[in-house]
Scaffold this active site. Structure first.
Site, PDB file in Angstrom:
ATOM      1  N   HIS A 128     -14.932  51.054 -17.230  1.00  0.00           N
ATOM      2  CA  HIS A 128     -14.611  49.641 -17.020  1.00  0.00           C
ATOM      3  C   HIS A 128     -14.994  49.224 -15.609  1.00  0.00           C
ATOM      4  O   HIS A 128     -14.942  50.021 -14.675  1.00  0.00           O
ATOM      5  CB  HIS A 128     -13.134  49.351 -17.287  1.00  0.00           C
ATOM      6  CG  HIS A 128     -12.203  50.242 -16.522  1.00  0.00           C
ATOM      7  ND1 HIS A 128     -11.911  51.525 -16.934  1.00  0.00           N
ATOM      8  CD2 HIS A 128     -11.524  50.057 -15.376  1.00  0.00           C
ATOM      9  CE1 HIS A 128     -11.074  52.084 -16.066  1.00  0.00           C
ATOM     10  NE2 HIS A 128     -10.828  51.208 -15.103  1.00  0.00           N
ATOM     11  N   HIS A 178     -14.135  46.513 -12.620  1.00  0.00           N
ATOM     12  CA  HIS A 178     -13.144  45.553 -12.135  1.00  0.00           C
ATOM     13  C   HIS A 178     -13.849  44.401 -11.437  1.00  0.00           C
ATOM     14  O   HIS A 178     -14.708  44.637 -10.581  1.00  0.00           O
ATOM     15  CB  HIS A 178     -12.245  46.189 -11.065  1.00  0.00           C
ATOM     16  CG  HIS A 178     -11.350  47.286 -11.542  1.00  0.00           C
ATOM     17  ND1 HIS A 178     -10.020  47.095 -11.789  1.00  0.00           N
ATOM     18  CD2 HIS A 178     -11.582  48.595 -11.791  1.00  0.00           C
ATOM     19  CE1 HIS A 178      -9.462  48.249 -12.157  1.00  0.00           C
ATOM     20  NE2 HIS A 178     -10.390  49.179 -12.162  1.00  0.00           N
TER      21      HIS A 178
END
Ligand code: 5GP
Ligand code: ZN
Length: 138
Positions: free
Chosen positions: A101, A103
């Site tokens: 992922h 950010h």
């Protein structure tokens, strides 16, 4: 591939709810449940890749292209003063969810967020050797 015990796989496919900003067949962009600042969001591939060492370059490239588009939309709406784009790999690097992922952390003047590290000293000879070795391994 979907990993059964992965919270972000479940989130990617809507089995766990999230406040989603954008979704297509490959990616989901949603707000972090414990934001560093207002608007802190995450971009994930729907396929399960543990980290940067596992994700393929094409998917990662598309994901970052999407990040640029989302970042501009966020800046317009949130009127942030800047943005950190962060991506953690491995426990030592702060990764707590082991599904790749990215950010997007909007920054606001005086927000008090601190990603500070103490600058080290570069050893030029050693770095030249390491550069050569890495070059031979990419
Ligand atoms: P990491 O530390 O692995 O780079 O980041 C994981 C991030 O996922 C953290 O910022 C954490 O707040 C966020 N997170 C963990 N579980 C959930 C969840 O169920 N929903 C959402 N929206 N974010 C989550
Ligand atoms: Zn996963």
């Amino acid at each position: 591939m979907v990993k059964d015990d992965c919270i972000f796989c479940k989130l990617a496919h809507g089995e766990i709810p999230s406040t989603t900003i954008y979704e297509d067949k490959d990616f989901r962009v949603y707000f972090d449940i414990a934001p560093a600042t207002k608007g802190h969001c995450l971009i994930i591939p729907k396929e399960h890749y543990q980290d940067v060492f596992e994700i393929d370059a094409e998917t990662a490239g598309k994901l970052f292209a999407l990040a640029t588009v989302v970042a501009r939309g966020m800046k317009k709406v949130l009127k942030c003063d800047g943005m950190n784009i962060m991506q953690n790999n491995g426990t030592i690097a702060g990764q707590t969810v082991f599904h790749f992922h990215l950010h997007l952390i909007p920054r606001y003047d005086g927000d008090g967020v601190d990603f500070h590290y103490a600058p080290g000293e570069a050893n030029m000879e050693e770095l030249a050797m390491i550069a050569k070795e890495i070059r031979a391994n990419i």
